[in-house]
Scaffold this motif. Structure first.
Motif, PDB file in Angstrom:
ATOM      1  N   LEU A  82      37.075  36.953   9.030  1.00  0.00           N
ATOM      2  CA  LEU A  82      36.038  36.464   8.124  1.00  0.00           C
ATOM      3  C   LEU A  82      35.440  37.582   7.281  1.00  0.00           C
ATOM      4  O   LEU A  82      34.996  37.345   6.145  1.00  0.00           O
ATOM      5  N   PRO A  96      38.848  34.671   1.216  1.00  0.00           N
ATOM      6  CA  PRO A  96      38.512  33.322   1.675  1.00  0.00           C
ATOM      7  C   PRO A  96      39.599  32.290   1.382  1.00  0.00           C
ATOM      8  O   PRO A  96      39.798  31.356   2.173  1.00  0.00           O
ATOM      9  N   LYS A  97      40.293  32.447   0.292  1.00  0.00           N
ATOM     10  CA  LYS A  97      41.359  31.483  -0.033  1.00  0.00           C
ATOM     11  C   LYS A  97      42.471  31.542   1.009  1.00  0.00           C
ATOM     12  O   LYS A  97      43.036  30.511   1.386  1.00  0.00           O
ATOM     13  N   HIS A 157      40.907  29.855   4.258  1.00  0.00           N
ATOM     14  CA  HIS A 157      40.439  28.474   4.224  1.00  0.00           C
ATOM     15  C   HIS A 157      41.285  27.559   3.343  1.00  0.00           C
ATOM     16  O   HIS A 157      41.020  26.355   3.268  1.00  0.00           O
ATOM     17  N   PRO A 199      44.628  24.317  10.451  1.00  0.00           N
ATOM     18  CA  PRO A 199      43.729  25.283   9.799  1.00  0.00           C
ATOM     19  C   PRO A 199      44.333  26.680   9.703  1.00  0.00           C
ATOM     20  O   PRO A 199      44.811  27.240  10.696  1.00  0.00           O
ATOM     21  N   SER A 200      44.286  27.244   8.509  1.00  0.00           N
ATOM     22  CA  SER A 200      44.885  28.555   8.267  1.00  0.00           C
ATOM     23  C   SER A 200      44.224  29.639   9.106  1.00  0.00           C
ATOM     24  O   SER A 200      44.896  30.498   9.693  1.00  0.00           O
ATOM     25  N   ILE A 201      42.892  29.629   9.157  1.00  0.00           N
ATOM     26  CA  ILE A 201      42.199  30.704   9.858  1.00  0.00           C
ATOM     27  C   ILE A 201      42.536  30.714  11.348  1.00  0.00           C
ATOM     28  O   ILE A 201      42.672  31.776  11.967  1.00  0.00           O
TER      29      ILE A 201
END
Length: 403
Positions: free
Chosen positions: A59, A64-65, A68, A286-288
């Motif tokens: 994080l 961010p792209k 998320h 979810p990518s993260i």
């Protein structure tokens, strides 16, 4: 008109959820700390500190792209590669990223695996005791789930009845080891026998029979248990995994399908999963979370508490005269009730604030499940309540309360 099939399903509410809801309501009255709730299999140990740190690092350092945005439909390539490498290191396999498909947990993995290897009308066999959700997982694909009755002596596979039920209509065999609800781990001997058996039937019937191995409890194995990696022993196999239990992150919904490189069409199945996602909506986890698990791919939470809890409960059950196969893993134990109807047995237990789940929906009437993924302190406090329940309700029965 609304869909009648799903409307009818409302009549069959999960008994596990009903027991959990009862526990929550009773907890409002006397305090949940005084409810000995053995209903839900919700991991109770903390997430590894390393996982939390990885999330914080991602994080604070990543675009961010990237964190998320949508992942590729098959999963993030670097994540798939790290998972393949981990499986190869641990189990002496030869996966590549092209054999790994990222999913929303083990449920999402099974949803894809079943559709990859069955057509409507095909049969899928599983073995009692089994996870009740297998019925909607399979039956709503158009395939038909059939259940081989349990071998209650040790909860290994009942090969005699399996032989009777394995017809030309069977396209896949769904196994769960370590097993929910019994806690039993299929031994190397059992898996080898299953693999040999299916290989012979493939030749006899002239078509593939896949093993779909449901493995969310793969890392929760107790001392002395023989816990083979299923795909090591059978060519046409799909491993369905979830990080929910190993990392204590069930709410993150992340897992994968690992396609045995030696299986038929192994170079196509992951791409097929991508197409299946278009129809069922289990696409792009979810990518993260994909990125996070790939950084701790060989780690687990400290799950030693589960073995501690199992030993406490198992010994008390034996002392009280229960018949019970000792678990080799998971956080479940599956004793035989002290009367024929386990539903009545579990209803009586509610009077002692013991929340137990009858085994009928697991394919084993007369048994009950305890999910001991709770604090050890609470397990210890529950044992006098269990003893009081048994001695009050069954002290004059034919069951011997001491051995």
């Amino acid at each position: 008109m609304i869909a009648q099939q799903y409307k009818k399903m409302l009549e069959g509410k999960s008994v596990i959820r009903e027991m959990a809801e009862f526990a929550a309501e009773r907890g409002k009255v006397i305090g949940y700390e005084n409810i000995f709730d053995y209903s839900l299999g919700n991991p109770s140990v903390p997430v590894p500190k390393e996982f939390t740190q990885v999330m914080m690092n991602l994080l604070s350092s990543k675009n961010p792209k990237e964190l998320h945005g949508y992942s590729p439909s098959l999963g993030i390539p670097s994540v798939r590669e790290k998972i393949a490498q981990s499986l190869n290191r641990r189990f002496d396999m030869n996966y590549t990223k092209n054999h790994i498909f990222m999913t929303t947990g083990a449920a999402g993995a099974i949803a894809h695996a079943i559709r990859c290897v069955t057509e409507p009308g095909d049969e899928v066999l599983t073995f009692a005791p089994y996870f009740p959700e297998y019925h909607p997982y399979i039956d709503l694909t158009g395939a038909v789930l059939k259940v081989v009755p349990a071998n209650t002596e040790d909860f290994q596979i009942n090969f005699t009845l399996f032989d009777e039920m394995l017809t030309e209509k069977v396209a896949a065999v769904l196994i769960n080891t370590p097993n929910n609800p019994s806690g039993v781990v299929y031994s190397t001997e059992t898996i080898k026998k299953l693999a040999d058996f299916l290989s012979k039937k493939e030749k006899e019937y002239g078509h593939e029979i896949f093993i779909i191995s449901d493995e969310p409890y793969r890392e929760i194995v107790f001392e002395g248990a023989d816990a083979p990696y299923v795909s090591k022993f059978y060519h046409n196999s799909l491993s369905c995994y979830s990080y929910s239990k190993s990392l204590s992150v069930p709410g993150e919904r992340i897992g994968y399908v690992a396609v045995n490189p030696d299986s038929v069409d192994s170079d196509l199945i992951v791409s097929m999963c991508g197409q299946i996602s278009r129809g069922i909506g289990h696409n792009c986890p979810p990518s993260i979370i994909q990125l996070a698990v790939s950084e701790v791919v060989d780690l687990t939470a400290d799950m030693s508490v589960y073995e501690t809890n199992m030993n406490l409960i198992y010994q008390k059950l034996i002392d009280l005269g229960f018949t019970c196969v000792k678990p080799g893993g998971t956080f479940y134990i599956f004793p035989k009730a002290l009367e024929e109807d386990a539903k009545i047995f579990c209803q009586k237990a509610l009077n002692y604030d013991l929340i137990l789940v009858p085994g009928d929906s697991f394919g084993c009437p007369g048994y009950f499940r305890m999910a001991y993924c709770i604090d050890t302190e609470k397990v210890e406090r529950s044992l006098p309540a269990l003893e009081q329940f048994v001695r009050t309700e069954y002290g004059n029965s034919e069951n011997k309360l001491n051995r």
